[in-house]
Design an enzyme around this catalytic site. Structure first.
Site, PDB file in Angstrom:
ATOM      1  CE  LYS A   1      40.677  66.799  -5.206  1.00  0.00           C
ATOM      2  NZ  LYS A   1      41.894  66.192  -5.487  1.00  0.00           N
TER       3      LYS A   1
ATOM      4  CE1 TYR B   1      37.624  65.607  -4.451  1.00  0.00           C
ATOM      5  CE2 TYR B   1      37.035  66.992  -5.729  1.00  0.00           C
ATOM      6  CZ  TYR B   1      37.548  65.914  -6.000  1.00  0.00           C
ATOM      7  OH  TYR B   1      38.096  65.279  -6.885  1.00  0.00           O
TER       8      TYR B   1
HETATM    9  P1  NAP Z   1      39.269  57.373  -8.612  1.00  0.00           P
HETATM   10  O1  NAP Z   1      39.160  56.814  -9.968  1.00  0.00           O
HETATM   11  O2  NAP Z   1      38.633  57.416  -7.437  1.00  0.00           O
HETATM   12  O3  NAP Z   1      40.994  56.922  -7.909  1.00  0.00           O
HETATM   13  C1  NAP Z   1      41.559  57.455  -7.159  1.00  0.00           C
HETATM   14  C2  NAP Z   1      42.878  56.984  -6.739  1.00  0.00           C
HETATM   15  O4  NAP Z   1      44.002  57.653  -5.613  1.00  0.00           O
HETATM   16  C3  NAP Z   1      43.384  55.286  -7.110  1.00  0.00           C
HETATM   17  O5  NAP Z   1      44.000  54.905  -7.599  1.00  0.00           O
HETATM   18  C4  NAP Z   1      43.453  55.173  -5.733  1.00  0.00           C
HETATM   19  O6  NAP Z   1      44.586  54.377  -5.899  1.00  0.00           O
HETATM   20  C5  NAP Z   1      44.366  57.043  -4.975  1.00  0.00           C
HETATM   21  N1  NAP Z   1      44.485  57.034  -3.413  1.00  0.00           N
HETATM   22  C6  NAP Z   1      43.023  57.124  -2.700  1.00  0.00           C
HETATM   23  N2  NAP Z   1      43.456  57.033  -0.832  1.00  0.00           N
HETATM   24  C7  NAP Z   1      44.966  56.851  -1.322  1.00  0.00           C
HETATM   25  C8  NAP Z   1      46.013  57.101  -0.684  1.00  0.00           C
HETATM   26  N3  NAP Z   1      45.562  57.034   0.662  1.00  0.00           N
HETATM   27  N4  NAP Z   1      47.364  56.594  -0.599  1.00  0.00           N
HETATM   28  C9  NAP Z   1      47.603  56.280  -1.678  1.00  0.00           C
HETATM   29  N5  NAP Z   1      46.343  56.535  -3.461  1.00  0.00           N
HETATM   30  C10 NAP Z   1      45.350  56.599  -3.217  1.00  0.00           C
HETATM   31  O7  NAP Z   1      39.693  58.917  -9.509  1.00  0.00           O
HETATM   32  P2  NAP Z   1      40.267  59.651 -10.496  1.00  0.00           P
HETATM   33  O8  NAP Z   1      39.401  59.684 -10.828  1.00  0.00           O
HETATM   34  O9  NAP Z   1      40.763  58.972 -11.061  1.00  0.00           O
HETATM   35  O10 NAP Z   1      40.267  60.767  -9.566  1.00  0.00           O
HETATM   36  C11 NAP Z   1      41.968  61.357  -9.782  1.00  0.00           C
HETATM   37  C12 NAP Z   1      42.329  62.825  -8.680  1.00  0.00           C
HETATM   38  O11 NAP Z   1      41.442  64.123  -9.636  1.00  0.00           O
HETATM   39  C13 NAP Z   1      41.712  63.014  -7.480  1.00  0.00           C
HETATM   40  O12 NAP Z   1      42.120  63.592  -6.841  1.00  0.00           O
HETATM   41  C14 NAP Z   1      40.119  63.736  -7.474  1.00  0.00           C
HETATM   42  O13 NAP Z   1      40.099  64.549  -6.783  1.00  0.00           O
HETATM   43  C15 NAP Z   1      40.286  64.366  -9.156  1.00  0.00           C
HETATM   44  N6  NAP Z   1      39.060  64.555 -10.002  1.00  0.00           N
HETATM   45  C16 NAP Z   1      38.828  64.246 -10.047  1.00  0.00           C
HETATM   46  C17 NAP Z   1      38.036  64.376 -10.913  1.00  0.00           C
HETATM   47  C18 NAP Z   1      36.850  63.610 -11.637  1.00  0.00           C
HETATM   48  O14 NAP Z   1      35.921  63.924 -12.427  1.00  0.00           O
HETATM   49  N7  NAP Z   1      36.993  61.808 -12.162  1.00  0.00           N
HETATM   50  C19 NAP Z   1      37.198  65.601 -11.085  1.00  0.00           C
HETATM   51  C20 NAP Z   1      38.301  66.874  -9.965  1.00  0.00           C
HETATM   52  C21 NAP Z   1      39.298  66.522  -9.861  1.00  0.00           C
HETATM   53  P3  NAP Z   1      43.896  52.980  -4.513  1.00  0.00           P
HETATM   54  O15 NAP Z   1      43.089  51.997  -5.465  1.00  0.00           O
HETATM   55  O16 NAP Z   1      45.037  52.059  -5.185  1.00  0.00           O
HETATM   56  O17 NAP Z   1      43.931  53.366  -3.308  1.00  0.00           O
END
Ligand code: NAP
Length: 246
Positions: free
Chosen positions: A158, A154
């Site tokens: 990133k 990861y």
């Molecule tokens: P999440 O709730 O797990 O949602 C992940 C999203 O990514 C879902 O909408 C999923 O869509 C989509 N996704 C995964 N694989 C995909 C693919 N092959 N094609 C298209 N869509 C795909 O995660 P989140 O926390 O909202 O994270 C969103 C972003 O923020 C990510 O890049 C994550 O790494 C980043 N981030 C999150 C955090 C945190 O603490 N939450 C911190 C730093 C960075 P489907 O459900 O439709 O498959």
């Protein structure tokens, strides 16, 4: 305001992406809500946007598929005439200690988190270049800045997104296209909900603000980077992490 702008947000059926879609739509953008597995939730996001008086459409596409991303961008241009804002939000985790991490766990995270950003940028840039305008916003992570035990795949993906952001900003800047990354810290979504409580508390403790962040706080930063007010900002990594990486 983003009236007249078309935005594509990847992974916008849930989590941070959903909040970004809602926020950009509130600012007046027409939003394409991309999803992979969560079709119904993407349709719910569209419905919520429309109920609030905004405009949106859902589009299913696995962003790790280069050809499918090309078809998605081409279909947006065909249907709506233009694309102005690309938010690469979709991402996954497959955590494991390095010595236990399988090749598949490594490859899948890189394929979705890093190559997925390349795929959409590569196809959308053609239209941004023709328009001589465009905003690309890539969601990286504090983990890509600091590294994190148990997340070599990861963190590499990133950190790669940051390199991709800076290189793309250098290549596209002279055509009026800005490219920035957001590095969120600990944000409460489905991605983090199953972490052990002790780890969640430790992460909050690592921030200067002593709390987790919300998807809305990330979304507001994305909306700013898409706005006229951010026209002179490019190649940057904006931390939205409560001071965690300071
Ligand atoms: P999440 O709730 O797990 O949602 C992940 C999203 O990514 C879902 O909408 C999923 O869509 C989509 N996704 C995964 N694989 C995909 C693919 N092959 N094609 C298209 N869509 C795909 O995660 P989140 O926390 O909202 O994270 C969103 C972003 O923020 C990510 O890049 C994550 O790494 C980043 N981030 C999150 C955090 C945190 O603490 N939450 C911190 C730093 C960075 P489907 O459900 O439709 O498959």
């Amino acid at each position: 305001m983003l009236n007249g702008k078309t935005a594509l947000v990847t992974g916008a059926g849930r989590g941070i992406g959903r909040e970004i879609a809602l926020t950009l739509a509130k600012e007046g953008a027409f939003v394409i809500v991309n999803y992979n597995g969560s079709k119904q939730r993407a349709l719910n996001t569209v419905e919520e946007i429309e109920k609030a008086g905004g405009k949106a459409a859902a589009y299913g596409c696995d962003i790790s598929d280069f050809t499918a991303c090309g078809e998605m961008i081409a279909s947006i241009i065909k249907e709506y005439g233009r694309i102005d804002i690309l938010v690469n939000n979709a991402g996954i985790t497959k955590d494991n200690l390095l010595m236990r991490m399988s090749e598949e766990e490594f490859d899948e995270v890189i394929r979705i988190n890093l190559k997925g950003c390349f795929n959409t940028i590569r196809h959308a840039s053609r239209y941004f270049l023709k328009q001589r305008s465009g905003r690309i916003i890539n969601i990286s992570s504090v983990s890509g800045v600091m590294g994190n035990a148990g997340q070599a795949n990861y963190c590499a993906s990133k950190a790669g997104v940051i390199g991709l952001t800076k290189s793309t900003a250098r290549e596209l800047g002279s055509r009026g296209i800005t490219v920035n990354a957001i590095a969120p810290g600990f944000i409460e979504t489905e991605m983090t909900e199953n972490l052990p409580d002790a780890l969640k508390e430790a992460m909050k403790e690592q921030t200067l603000l002593k709390r987790s962040g919300s998807a809305l706080e990330v979304a507001k930063t994305a909306a700013f980077l898409a706005s006229e007010g951010a026209a002179y900002i490019t190649g940057q990594v904006i931390s939205v992490d409560g001071g965690m990486a300071l």
